[in-house]
Design an enzyme around this catalytic site. Structure first.
Site, short mmCIF file in Angstrom:
data_model
loop_
_atom_site.label_atom_id
_atom_site.label_comp_id
_atom_site.label_asym_id
_atom_site.label_seq_id
_atom_site.Cartn_x
_atom_site.Cartn_y
_atom_site.Cartn_z
CB CYS A 1 1.57 23.41 10.48
SG CYS A 1 1.09 24.30 12.02
CG ASP B 1 -1.02 24.46 14.95
OD1 ASP B 1 0.06 25.02 15.02
OD2 ASP B 1 -1.81 24.96 14.43
CG HIS C 1 -3.14 26.49 7.04
ND1 HIS C 1 -2.64 27.11 5.84
CD2 HIS C 1 -1.82 26.51 7.78
CE1 HIS C 1 -1.45 27.29 5.69
NE2 HIS C 1 -0.83 27.08 7.01
CD GLN D 1 1.08 23.14 7.18
OE1 GLN D 1 1.43 23.99 6.97
NE2 GLN D 1 1.77 21.98 7.23
NE ARG E 1 -1.02 32.61 6.60
CZ ARG E 1 -0.10 31.86 7.30
NH1 ARG E 1 0.65 32.42 8.11
NH2 ARG E 1 0.07 30.68 6.82
NE ARG F 1 1.97 25.03 3.29
CZ ARG F 1 1.87 26.19 3.99
NH1 ARG F 1 2.22 26.27 5.09
NH2 ARG F 1 1.13 27.18 3.31
#
Ligand code: CP
Ligand code: NVA
Length: 306
Positions: free
Chosen positions: A263, A223, A129, A132, A102, A291
């Protein structure tokens, strides 16, 4: 799924649409407990940004596969003291079986992947992402029995989450509409890539009109308005994004059976109201759970355990 063994997942488009569907179907089987691959391998987590879901869901997934996890917090490795990423990648490649990273700049992820032969997974960059998006698509598949032919609206900032959602929907034949304030549109290269992936099968739309975007949709997604690294801009963004808040009035424009996705982490009263995220249309907790299932399926596939 042997076709995925040893590969990287830097963008969702590194997989073919068929491979994305296979990962989702494997995840669904693993979630149901009908398939339980095992692999005694070691996953490294190299995270330059905060994370709750990604860190814990990857860790639990790897433990459930029978493997181990090493937290490579940059602050306790030589990374923070300036050791070149090229050197770190070549060394970690000799110890680990797979790494999830990340980071801010997607170029760092590409550099690491170029110097390491083990599978490298994008656990979020400023641009994308993909893990996700896999969970998002599995949630849609569970709720509607299919992804193909559904219509999703993403309302808010044209960010990393929006980018991977655009690609994922286009790959699996879901119509996707992204509504952002002017100046916060998704990256035009990603939009073009999504349109190319969608072909004639589904529509990819970018608009500034949130009300038009959510009309009769099956899912509304949002988001945060300022992502990690953009905190200094948060106050200035607030008035610009206010018309894009996912609230009861916006939800009323969607299909009666519409689901609401986020998310997480969420800022109640900003991009989503408390009543919507806690309401009967919200599927955010299932989405967060997924996830773990998609990443477990992904790890098993990249490590050749299925
Ligand atoms: N959705 C998501 O990636 O959450 P974390 O930042 O907590 O990992
Ligand atoms: N867009 C958000 C997603 C967090 C999971 C961020 O990058 O901070």
């Amino acid at each position: 799924m042997t076709a995925l063994k040893g590969r990287d997942l830097l963008s969702l488009a590194d997989l073919s649409p068929n491979e994305v569907s296979e990962v989702l179907n494997l995840a669904a089987q693993m979630k149901a407990g009908t398939v339980a691959p095992q692999c005694r391998k070691v996953l490294g987590l190299l995270f330059y940004k905060a994370s709750t879901r990604t860190r814990v869901s990857f860790s639990v997934a790897m433990y459930q596969l029978g493997g181990q996890v090493i937290d490579l917090n940059p602050n306790v490795t030589q990374v923070s003291r300036g050791e070149p990423l090229e050197d770190t990648a070549r060394v970690l490649d000799r110890y680990l079986d797979v790494v999830a990273i990340r980071t801010f700049d997607p170029k760092d992820l590409q550099t690491f992947a170029r110097y390491a032969e083990i599978p490298v997974i994008n656990a979020l960059t400023d641009l994308a992402h993909p893990c996700q998006a896999l969970a998002d698509l599995l949630t849609v598949q569970e709720c509607f029995g299919r992804v193909d032919g559904t219509t999703l609206a993403y309302v808010g900032d044209g960010n990393n989450v929006a980018h991977s959602l655009l690609l994922g929907c286009a790959m699996l034949g879901a119509n996707v509409r992204v509504a952002t304030p002017k100046g916060f549109e998704p990256n035009p290269d990603i939009v073009a890539q999504a349109k190319a992936l969608a072909g004639e099968r589904c529509d990819v739309t970018v608009t500034h009109d949130p009300i038009e975007a959510v009309r009769e949709v099956d899912a509304i997604y949002t988001d945060v308005w300022a992502s990690m690294g953009q905190e200094a801009e948060a106050d200035d963004r607030m008035p610009l994004f206010q018309p894009y808040q996912v609230n009861e009035a916006l939800l009323d424009r969607a299909s009666d059976k519409a689901i609401v996705l986020h998310c997480l982490p969420a800022h109640r009263g900003e991009e989503i109201t408390a009543s919507v995220i806690e309401g009967s249309h919200s599927r955010v907790w299932d989405q967060a759970e997924n996830r773990m299932h998609v990443q477990k399926a992904l790890l098993a596939s990249l490590l050749g355990a299925v």
